[in-house]
Design an enzyme around this catalytic site. Structure first.
Site, PDB file in Angstrom:
ATOM      1  N   LYS A  15       0.825  -1.210   0.000  1.00  0.00           N
ATOM      2  CA  LYS A  15       0.000   0.000   0.000  1.00  0.00           C
ATOM      3  C   LYS A  15       0.864   1.268   0.000  1.00  0.00           C
ATOM      4  CE  LYS A  15      -2.168  -1.053   3.860  1.00  0.00           C
ATOM      5  NZ  LYS A  15      -1.665  -2.391   4.257  1.00  0.00           N
ATOM      6  N   ARG A  90      -9.713   0.773   8.829  1.00  0.00           N
ATOM      7  CA  ARG A  90      -9.222  -0.553   9.184  1.00  0.00           C
ATOM      8  C   ARG A  90     -10.267  -1.348   9.944  1.00  0.00           C
ATOM      9  NH1 ARG A  90      -3.599   0.607   9.102  1.00  0.00           N
ATOM     10  NH2 ARG A  90      -2.287  -1.208   9.422  1.00  0.00           N
ATOM     11  N   ARG A 127      11.934  -6.736   5.134  1.00  0.00           N
ATOM     12  CA  ARG A 127      11.699  -5.342   4.754  1.00  0.00           C
ATOM     13  C   ARG A 127      12.627  -4.387   5.493  1.00  0.00           C
ATOM     14  NH1 ARG A 127       5.915  -2.372   4.877  1.00  0.00           N
ATOM     15  NH2 ARG A 127       5.873  -2.857   7.111  1.00  0.00           N
ATOM     16  N   ARG A 154      11.702  -2.125  10.283  1.00  0.00           N
ATOM     17  CA  ARG A 154      10.643  -1.388  10.973  1.00  0.00           C
ATOM     18  C   ARG A 154      10.344  -2.088  12.294  1.00  0.00           C
ATOM     19  NH1 ARG A 154       5.009   0.194   8.102  1.00  0.00           N
ATOM     20  NH2 ARG A 154       4.040  -0.996   9.780  1.00  0.00           N
ATOM     21  N   ARG A 165      -0.316  -8.687  13.672  1.00  0.00           N
ATOM     22  CA  ARG A 165      -0.903  -7.751  12.700  1.00  0.00           C
ATOM     23  C   ARG A 165      -1.757  -8.505  11.682  1.00  0.00           C
ATOM     24  NH1 ARG A 165       4.391  -5.327  10.822  1.00  0.00           N
ATOM     25  NH2 ARG A 165       3.250  -4.130   9.266  1.00  0.00           N
TER      26      ARG A 165
END
Ligand code: ADP
Ligand code: ZN
Length: 210
Positions: A15, A90, A127, A154, A165
């Site tokens: 996203k 969300r 990532r 992150r 998550r």
């Protein structure tokens, strides 16, 4: 013409990466609730202090709190030509609030970027993001493509937090696919393809649905 886009999809679906491309193409503001909240945490504001622990374990912050942050942002004149929402809504209550906030504006175009859980876990494990501007790293260089800042993992990409998550996404966010799915402006996008191909698919979908 006003272009009001909502990016849906699990963490790691792309996203943020896509939003950065689309913002350039259409010159509309990229409103990332995750980025806004991370900035608040880094700056130590009252909002940041309130949400830091919740974000740290990958859970969702309170609907009313995040909705008022988004409401304020969407009231600003820079969103007159449209906006690109990334990370909001969300939950179903957030989606209902958003419908009320944008009543009378151009219809929301929903970009649902679909990716399997296995691929999410694989992507987030490796990532890297820019410590300065938060951009996702591109390729395997050692500095940010956008600003030259250093790349770091992150904080919420640790395996245990990623699994939470994903569960939060499944339980609270995936019902939005039903909520939006019947709208004429709902676009289903395959997120497993190369980033540039995903961008082209989104542009094509938006141009036929706008
Ligand atoms: P992801 O990569 O999981 O999509 P984001 O960068 O969008 O993550 O958001 C990071 C964190 O910020 C979330 O895990 C959550 O704690 C909080 N957050 C962001 N947007 C929302 C929202 N709309 N409602 C509640 N919490 C949110
Ligand atoms: Zn950067």
């Amino acid at each position: 013409m006003e272009l009001n886009l909502v990016m849906l999809g699990p963490p790691g679906a792309g996203k943020g990466t896509q939003a950065r491309q689309l913002r350039r193409k259409w010159n509309i503001p990229h409103i990332s609730t995750g980025a806004m909240l991370r900035e608040a945490v880094a700056a130590g504001t009252p909002l940041g202090r309130e949400v830091a622990a919740i974000m740290g374990n990958g859970s969702l912050i309170n609907d009313d709190v995040i909705t008022s942050v988004v409401f304020e942002r969407l009231a600003q004149p820079e969103t007159k030509a449209g906006f690109l929402l990334d990370g909001f809504p969300r939950t179903i209550p957030q989606a209902e609030s958003l419908d009320r906030i944008v009543a009378g504006r151009a219809p929301l175009i929903i970009i649902d970027i679909v990716l399997s859980e296995a691929e999410v876990v694989r992507r987030l494990a490796s990532r890297m993001v820019c410590a300065e501007c938060g951009a996702n790293a591109v390729g395997d260089g050692s500095a940010c493509h956008d600003c030259g800042g250093p790349l770091v993992p992150r904080a919420d990409d640790r395996k245990q937090v990623v699994l939470n998550r994903l569960k939060v996404y499944r339980d609270q966010t995936e019902p939005l696919v039903q909520y939006y799915g019947r709208r004429r402006t709902y676009c289903h996008i395959d997120g497993a393809r190369l980033p540039d191909d995903v961008t082209m698919e989104i542009i094509r979908a938006v141009e036929t649905h706008a």
